[in-house]
Design an enzyme around this catalytic site. Structure first.
Site, PDB file in Angstrom:
ATOM      1  CE1 TYR A 107      21.657  13.450  27.746  1.00 48.97           C
ATOM      2  CE2 TYR A 107      22.623  15.549  28.372  1.00 48.97           C
ATOM      3  CZ  TYR A 107      22.739  14.182  28.173  1.00 48.97           C
ATOM      4  OH  TYR A 107      23.926  13.553  28.405  1.00 48.97           O
ATOM      5  CG  HIS A 108      14.535  13.541  30.105  1.00 49.84           C
ATOM      6  ND1 HIS A 108      14.481  14.926  30.016  1.00 49.84           N
ATOM      7  CD2 HIS A 108      13.308  13.104  29.761  1.00 49.84           C
ATOM      8  CE1 HIS A 108      13.274  15.291  29.652  1.00 49.84           C
ATOM      9  NE2 HIS A 108      12.536  14.203  29.471  1.00 49.84           N
ATOM     10  CG  LEU A 109      17.248   7.329  26.403  1.00 54.07           C
ATOM     11  CD1 LEU A 109      17.183   7.857  24.973  1.00 54.07           C
ATOM     12  CD2 LEU A 109      18.445   6.394  26.543  1.00 54.07           C
TER      13      LEU A 109
END
Ligand code: ZN
Length: 146
Positions: A107-109
């Site tokens: 996951y990453h923003l």
């Protein structure tokens, strides 16, 4: 850790393994998370914040890892404001393929600077565009601001 998958071939894990490479797109390395440029940016200054842990969802990490991600988000906005003078920002996370995640296993923003008069949020996270600024230029602007 549930949901953790193979690290092999993961662009985020590879980015950290190759942090010292001359072509590295890493802007900043914090304690639990790191900041890097998107190789296929929507706009100049399109950054991503990801944990060092290879997990598919923020549900799977300790609160302090998420807290640091938000602090980096705050610093990212400040850095991008200084470097690019945008009119606004989009920030967002795509969890799962159906939500538009390109790399769903880590996951990453996304943090994307925006300027008045250009397209919607959905198209921001769904498309990529080729834009002129060289990554080395972007890195030299943003690194000192973190
Ligand atoms: Zn990974």
């Amino acid at each position: 850790m549930t949901g953790a998958t193979q690290k092999g071939g993961c662009v985020f894990c590879l980015a950290i393994e190759n942090a010292d490479h001359p072509d590295s797109l890493i802007v900043h390395q914090a304690r639990h998370n790191f900041v890097l440029l998107n190789r296929y940016p929507y706009n100049n200054g399109h950054i991503m914040i990801a944990p060092y842990k290879h997990v598919s969802s923020p549900v799977e990490v300790e609160p302090e890892i998420l807290e640091e991600m938000m602090v980096l988000f705050q610093r990212g906005i400040q850095a991008l404001r200084t470097a690019y003078k945008p009119d606004g920002f989009n920030m967002g996370m795509n969890l799962g393929k159906c939500a538009g995640a390109g790399i769903e296993e880590h996951y990453h923003l996304h943090v994307v600077p925006r300027w008045n008069g250009v397209t919607s949020f959905m198209s921001t996270l769904a498309e990529t565009r080729v834009i002129p600024e060289d990554f080395s230029v972007t890195l030299s602007k943003l690194k000192p601001l973190f």
